[in-house]
Scaffold this motif. Sequence first.
Motif, PDB file in Angstrom:
ATOM      1  N   SER A  77       0.854   2.356 -28.805  1.00 56.87           N
ATOM      2  CA  SER A  77       1.594   3.462 -28.186  1.00 56.87           C
ATOM      3  C   SER A  77       2.993   3.073 -27.721  1.00 56.87           C
ATOM      4  O   SER A  77       3.923   3.893 -27.809  1.00 56.87           O
ATOM      5  CB  SER A  77       0.796   4.026 -27.004  1.00 56.87           C
ATOM      6  N   THR A 126      -2.146  10.247 -26.092  1.00 59.67           N
ATOM      7  CA  THR A 126      -1.579  10.578 -24.783  1.00 59.67           C
ATOM      8  C   THR A 126      -0.493   9.594 -24.385  1.00 59.67           C
ATOM      9  O   THR A 126       0.570   9.979 -23.870  1.00 59.67           O
ATOM     10  CB  THR A 126      -2.695  10.578 -23.722  1.00 59.67           C
ATOM     11  N   ASN A 127      -0.745   8.309 -24.626  1.00 58.58           N
ATOM     12  CA  ASN A 127       0.191   7.275 -24.185  1.00 58.58           C
ATOM     13  C   ASN A 127       1.519   7.336 -24.927  1.00 58.58           C
ATOM     14  O   ASN A 127       2.572   7.050 -24.351  1.00 58.58           O
ATOM     15  CB  ASN A 127      -0.437   5.889 -24.377  1.00 58.58           C
ATOM     16  N   ARG A 133       3.096   9.960 -25.966  1.00 57.20           N
ATOM     17  CA  ARG A 133       3.906  11.022 -25.365  1.00 57.20           C
ATOM     18  C   ARG A 133       4.448  10.593 -24.007  1.00 57.20           C
ATOM     19  O   ARG A 133       5.577  10.929 -23.641  1.00 57.20           O
ATOM     20  CB  ARG A 133       3.065  12.296 -25.234  1.00 57.20           C
ATOM     21  N   LEU A 134       3.638   9.836 -23.262  1.00 54.11           N
ATOM     22  CA  LEU A 134       4.093   9.354 -21.955  1.00 54.11           C
ATOM     23  C   LEU A 134       5.231   8.346 -22.103  1.00 54.11           C
ATOM     24  O   LEU A 134       6.250   8.435 -21.399  1.00 54.11           O
ATOM     25  CB  LEU A 134       2.925   8.716 -21.200  1.00 54.11           C
ATOM     26  N   SER A 178       8.511  10.161 -23.176  1.00 55.74           N
ATOM     27  CA  SER A 178       9.206  10.891 -22.115  1.00 55.74           C
ATOM     28  C   SER A 178       9.840   9.943 -21.100  1.00 55.74           C
ATOM     29  O   SER A 178      10.951  10.192 -20.617  1.00 55.74           O
ATOM     30  CB  SER A 178       8.234  11.843 -21.402  1.00 55.74           C
ATOM     31  N   SER A 179       9.146   8.829 -20.770  1.00 50.43           N
ATOM     32  CA  SER A 179       9.705   7.852 -19.830  1.00 50.43           C
ATOM     33  C   SER A 179      10.943   7.174 -20.407  1.00 50.43           C
ATOM     34  O   SER A 179      11.947   6.972 -19.708  1.00 50.43           O
ATOM     35  CB  SER A 179       8.654   6.813 -19.457  1.00 50.43           C
ATOM     36  N   PRO A 229       5.924   3.898 -13.817  1.00 45.95           N
ATOM     37  CA  PRO A 229       5.046   5.025 -14.176  1.00 45.95           C
ATOM     38  C   PRO A 229       4.061   4.671 -15.286  1.00 45.95           C
ATOM     39  O   PRO A 229       2.937   5.179 -15.298  1.00 45.95           O
ATOM     40  CB  PRO A 229       6.026   6.115 -14.627  1.00 45.95           C
ATOM     41  N   LEU A 230       4.462   3.784 -16.199  1.00 50.77           N
ATOM     42  CA  LEU A 230       3.550   3.382 -17.274  1.00 50.77           C
ATOM     43  C   LEU A 230       2.387   2.560 -16.721  1.00 50.77           C
ATOM     44  O   LEU A 230       1.231   2.772 -17.100  1.00 50.77           O
ATOM     45  CB  LEU A 230       4.305   2.571 -18.334  1.00 50.77           C
ATOM     46  N   TYR A 290      -0.047   4.861 -14.928  1.00 50.18           N
ATOM     47  CA  TYR A 290      -0.895   5.648 -15.813  1.00 50.18           C
ATOM     48  C   TYR A 290      -1.892   4.772 -16.560  1.00 50.18           C
ATOM     49  O   TYR A 290      -3.068   5.136 -16.684  1.00 50.18           O
ATOM     50  CB  TYR A 290      -0.028   6.422 -16.805  1.00 50.18           C
ATOM     51  N   GLN A 334      -5.784   5.066 -16.268  1.00 46.87           N
ATOM     52  CA  GLN A 334      -6.456   5.339 -17.535  1.00 46.87           C
ATOM     53  C   GLN A 334      -7.583   4.348 -17.786  1.00 46.87           C
ATOM     54  O   GLN A 334      -8.664   4.719 -18.255  1.00 46.87           O
ATOM     55  CB  GLN A 334      -5.442   5.289 -18.676  1.00 46.87           C
TER      56      GLN A 334
END
Length: 308
Positions: A114, A188-189, A191-192, A195-196, A231-232, A235, A239
Amino acid sequence: MGSFLLKRLFQAVFVLLAITLIVAYAIRLTGDPALMLTQGAGSVTEADLQMIRESLGINKPFVAQYLEFLQSLLVLDFGRSFLGGTPVSTLIAQSLPATLALATCVMFVSIAISIPLGIKAAVSKGKWADQVIRIVSLIGLSFPNFWLALMLVLVFSIWLQWLPPSGMTDFTSFIMPAFTMAIILTATNVRLVRSSMLETLQSQYIMVARAKGLSENKVLYKHALRNCAIPLITYFGLQFGGLLGGIVVIERVFNWPGLGTLAFDAVGSRDYPVLQAVITVLSMLIVGVNLLVDIAYGLIDPRIRTES
């Protein structure tokens, strides 16, 4: 840093106490183990049931049972299983490594895929590479994990006979369960991360780094990725904790000898000690992961230590 750690440890202990109290009470609402153990035994009197409850230790008031559980927890003694009398600590020790191994494998595969894909999508914003990565991520999110697991077993175990359909034997046993969970987490990761990175790449220090003539890889992976790491890490840590708690379905489909399978069997048999121990251990792992995430915060950004 010392006061920061003490505060986080105190919060972790409080959370664990709250979880164990709620779980201990909720489990006892699921039914009477004495009735479960005497099913099919013919005529059973109330005196017989009371004798069974006394032998299992569930005739005592709830508060007394809970305090005994906490006292035993300090020495990692979870009692004995209602079925067979096997020490619960032994069952946990046999199942925990399998769950941790599978969850770690899933997270490693998901993060390794990811992060590069998310960075590539951010750098190629609006281009064909970005569009393809986003479409594939959306498709990955659309697959229910149990359906994907069954399809993998059908194709690779029954039709092609390349991989074992269940159990934990060698490294090939990890491929299908790990891929089943990793593909959904990766979707999911990606996309995270995208965006970050998009937000970070618009920062002035990234422009300065590029103006200095630094290579694009150094700008992306040394400067941009590190500054969006908080933020990573948050999450990914949450997760991983959620993965430990939600891996029950996958373990059941692939007959994986982990905590999920152990908990599933304990629910059906009303085996209080086993179920309570599994949930407690999973809670300890999840709280421990969150504690490590908080410590990582403090190491990455010293400002967090002073603000907390």
